[in-house]
Write a protein that holds these residues in place. Sequence first.
Motif, PDB file in Angstrom:
ATOM      1  N   LYS A 297       0.837  -1.209   0.000  1.00 22.60           N
ATOM      2  CA  LYS A 297       0.000   0.000   0.000  1.00 22.60           C
ATOM      3  C   LYS A 297       0.867   1.251   0.000  1.00 22.60           C
ATOM      4  O   LYS A 297       0.532   2.256  -0.652  1.00 22.60           O
ATOM      5  N   GLN A 298       1.966   1.211   0.736  1.00 23.61           N
ATOM      6  CA  GLN A 298       2.865   2.360   0.779  1.00 23.61           C
ATOM      7  C   GLN A 298       3.482   2.603  -0.597  1.00 23.61           C
ATOM      8  O   GLN A 298       3.644   3.753  -1.040  1.00 23.61           O
TER       9      GLN A 298
ATOM     10  N   GLU B 275       2.071   2.096  -3.333  1.00 21.27           N
ATOM     11  CA  GLU B 275       1.020   2.653  -4.185  1.00 21.27           C
ATOM     12  C   GLU B 275       0.707   4.105  -3.857  1.00 21.27           C
ATOM     13  O   GLU B 275      -0.201   4.693  -4.446  1.00 21.27           O
TER      14      GLU B 275
ATOM     15  N   CYS C 239      -0.020   5.260  -0.599  1.00 17.41           N
ATOM     16  CA  CYS C 239      -0.848   5.388   0.603  1.00 17.41           C
ATOM     17  C   CYS C 239       0.032   5.784   1.787  1.00 17.41           C
ATOM     18  O   CYS C 239       1.151   5.280   1.957  1.00 17.41           O
ATOM     19  N   GLU C 240      -0.446   6.704   2.618  1.00 16.77           N
ATOM     20  CA  GLU C 240       0.288   7.130   3.814  1.00 16.77           C
ATOM     21  C   GLU C 240       0.066   6.105   4.921  1.00 16.77           C
ATOM     22  O   GLU C 240      -1.048   5.967   5.444  1.00 16.77           O
ATOM     23  N   VAL C 241       1.116   5.384   5.278  1.00 17.24           N
ATOM     24  CA  VAL C 241       1.043   4.284   6.246  1.00 17.24           C
ATOM     25  C   VAL C 241       1.808   4.672   7.501  1.00 17.24           C
ATOM     26  O   VAL C 241       2.914   5.218   7.416  1.00 17.24           O
TER      27      VAL C 241
ATOM     28  N   ASP D 298      -3.616   7.585   6.174  1.00 24.21           N
ATOM     29  CA  ASP D 298      -4.570   6.789   5.397  1.00 24.21           C
ATOM     30  C   ASP D 298      -4.720   5.392   5.983  1.00 24.21           C
ATOM     31  O   ASP D 298      -5.810   4.810   5.948  1.00 24.21           O
ATOM     32  N   LEU D 299      -3.629   4.840   6.509  1.00 26.32           N
ATOM     33  CA  LEU D 299      -3.630   3.466   7.011  1.00 26.32           C
ATOM     34  C   LEU D 299      -2.789   3.377   8.275  1.00 26.32           C
ATOM     35  O   LEU D 299      -1.673   3.873   8.314  1.00 26.32           O
TER      36      LEU D 299
ATOM     37  N   ASN E 251      -8.194   3.888   8.013  1.00 29.57           N
ATOM     38  CA  ASN E 251      -8.159   2.462   7.705  1.00 29.57           C
ATOM     39  C   ASN E 251      -7.164   1.756   8.629  1.00 29.57           C
ATOM     40  O   ASN E 251      -6.139   2.332   8.998  1.00 29.57           O
TER      41      ASN E 251
END
Length: 876
Positions: A51-52, A54, A56-58, A107-108, A140
């Motif tokens: 996800k990172q 892609e 996405c802020e993890v 985001d996650l 999320n």
Amino acid sequence: MSEPERPDPDALLAQLKREEAKSSRGKLKIFFGMSPGVGKTYAMLQAARQKQAEGCEVVVGIVETHGRKETEALREGMPIMPRPQIEYRGTTLTEMDLDAILTWHPDLAIVDELAHTNAPGSRHPKRYQDVLELLDAGINVYTTLNVQHVGSRSDTVRQITGTPVSETVPDSVVDLADEIVLVDLTPEQLLSRLAEGKVYLGERAEWAAKNFFRESNLTALREMALRVVAEHVDRDLREIMSEQRIPGPWKSADRLLVAVSASPYSERLIRYTRRLASSMEASWIVANIEGPKPLSQDEQTRLTRYIALARQLGAEVISTPGPDVAETLLRVARENNVTQIVIGKPLGIRWFAFWKRDVLQWLMRHSGNIDIHMIPSDEGAQPKRESLEERLARTPWQEFGIALGIVGGVTGFSLLIVGFIDYRAVALFYLFAVVIAGMRLRRWPTFVLAALSALLWNFLFIPPRFTFYISKLEDFMMFGAYFVIAVVIGHLATQLHERELAERRREERAMALYRLTRELAASRDLGQALPKVFQLIRDFFQADAAVWLRDENGLKQHPASAFMPSKKDESVAMWAFQKKQPAGKSTDTLPDSECLHLPLVAGDRAEGVLSVRLRTLPTLEQRELLDAFGAQLALFLNKERALEESRAAQISNQSQKLQKALFDSVSHELKTPLAAMAVALQQPEPNRAELKHAVERLTRTVDHLLDATRLESGLLQPVREWCDPAEVLREAVAHARLGDGVVKLPLVKDLPMIFVDAGLIEQALVTLLSNGAAHNAKGAPIEVTAARDDEKIVFSVADHGPGLAPGEESKVFEKFYRGAGTAPGGLGLGLTIARQLIEAHGGEIVAQNRENAPGARFSIRIPIGKTMRLPSEATA
């Protein structure tokens, strides 16, 4: 559109609510496994890194690597939130920083070990509650969970492995998951990882291999994990089919449905379906179709017992209204993706089958690819059919009297005007009377009215009159058509009336639940909510209620209860609480009890028991409504307990902080003067000035502690007398001993007397003067004034120091608070004590920065009160 194809309004409303909740809530993804060591955390971090990549802020909220290097390597490159430390019984514990994640709002968020119990002093006692707060904030979450921590499976795991499970997650939290990823290994692979030291190390690995990690245990746990995931996927499939209105069923998994009624045959159907579902390892549903016709008391009792038996055997019970049993049953089957329907095969000859639809034949023609099981009944279990005399006996005789009155009135009116109209028009009057009666009367009175009106029309109005003989063929055909039309219209009008009554009953139930949820939502605490709940039970059930709450010794009756149950009912309530099952009246457990006892269960925890003293056995509708009342009350109690635990945790955390601050401050303030005294006494000629200063500092510390203790205990009470404000101010300046020129005291006069404890006011002013001297600029005076402001005397102490930082206006009065740049020494209690002294006089103390100059101003406002009168004036 046929009944099975018509959209269900309740289902559409539930779908809209789910979509609305999903749009604002974060998505939950659970990496699920049969036991520790299968690689859940590793798989979760791999998915997070994807996800990172892609974009996405993890953020890693908390991850337990247990020293596994390959797992620790996956954390590199991702932001990791620092863990706050919590002191508990001399041990330092670390937990996830929930507030930091909420402030960051990524985001996650990665949150490992969903079932973890937080350290005392945390906001929530359980980590899954932290996750729920993150989801509510729109974040999320990726998390991990083992099957033994699922609430409904924990008892089974304990029986299999012999190991108690102390940390569980409610099934409702697992149901919230938008996605469950099964991380699976064979028992052989997991045992190999355990032997390689990839699960546990040293003696712990040896102990695990001999106990929990036995091959038989792992095989059973693996099967349970697969079933949990399969059930979640099956529920998702049914929701998709319902939302997209896919007719189905899709036979991805077997699912049985059995139709039950008040017939004695239903018990055999329930037990047969239970055995069939167990042999097929399939889920099963018990459906009760509520018809418009109300049931008798005996029928209600039997049906309630059958529904309780179904729930006890593990069935999902669905009770839904429907004018046509076959169509409603097929609609329920398609909505729940049922693959097989179990229904009883009727016995005997149905002489009047043309009056009603044959449920079995209709289902066989319209069920499509749903299998139908026809189970013949025993002759002894076949219900006894009511005779005509029994049916008539159930109908109130007043309704027959009303029917006779209606037909008599119409007949009399028609005889008066028969000379002015044709005899054929009289039939319309009778037909209108049948329709009106059918809207208000029951079936048999309406049928009697229709038959009697046809006979009276023939005897009194059709030529030849006053005979039952009909001379013309067209009159005979008209009479026959009228008779059939009157009976059919009466039957349809009665059906419409029965459906209206059924809808009214459902509306009353919906209104009762609405009023309950509204009252609970508007209540601040349990003491305010329970009287409202008891009043609703009294209104809707004509019954009294009592509530038992969980206590250290078991159960304790709440004082707001509407009645005092007997000792026998108390023991039945205790059984219901311990077993988490209903007991008492209308149940199979201690049915001779005076009350019905419903356990208040939220998740896997019983919060208490609701005892309802009913005058008669409850109907199925009343029982379902009482169960709904109990479920709502249990949720309210669970919320109250969670809030209480949260408040207790906050108080405990604050108490620990105060205790630590007090210990640190007192230790320093006591050790410093004692050390100075010890050094001074070791010198050949003791320095009396140093000894005096140390003694004064030690005395001041002890005095502050004693004053704080006396104020909080209420032992220090003002001894009031009439005082001159100017004199009080001068005495305070003198007692402060700040030296010449340090205090600027203008001439104060013409102030009214105040009724206060002069010593306490002076003590507060001395504290303000000492505080001002500690922060004042070198060489600048401290300005002290006293003036009148309306009905108050205002003492003001202003310095020329750096002033107060933003937000310090109220913090400076908190216990042990010491601002930045404060000189060493002192406990931080002086201003706190000063505020309490002033508030004991009904006054207030305010801190603020000066308007036109640097520095801070502390103002004491004391009410003047009544004007002092001399003794001569008082007796005049």
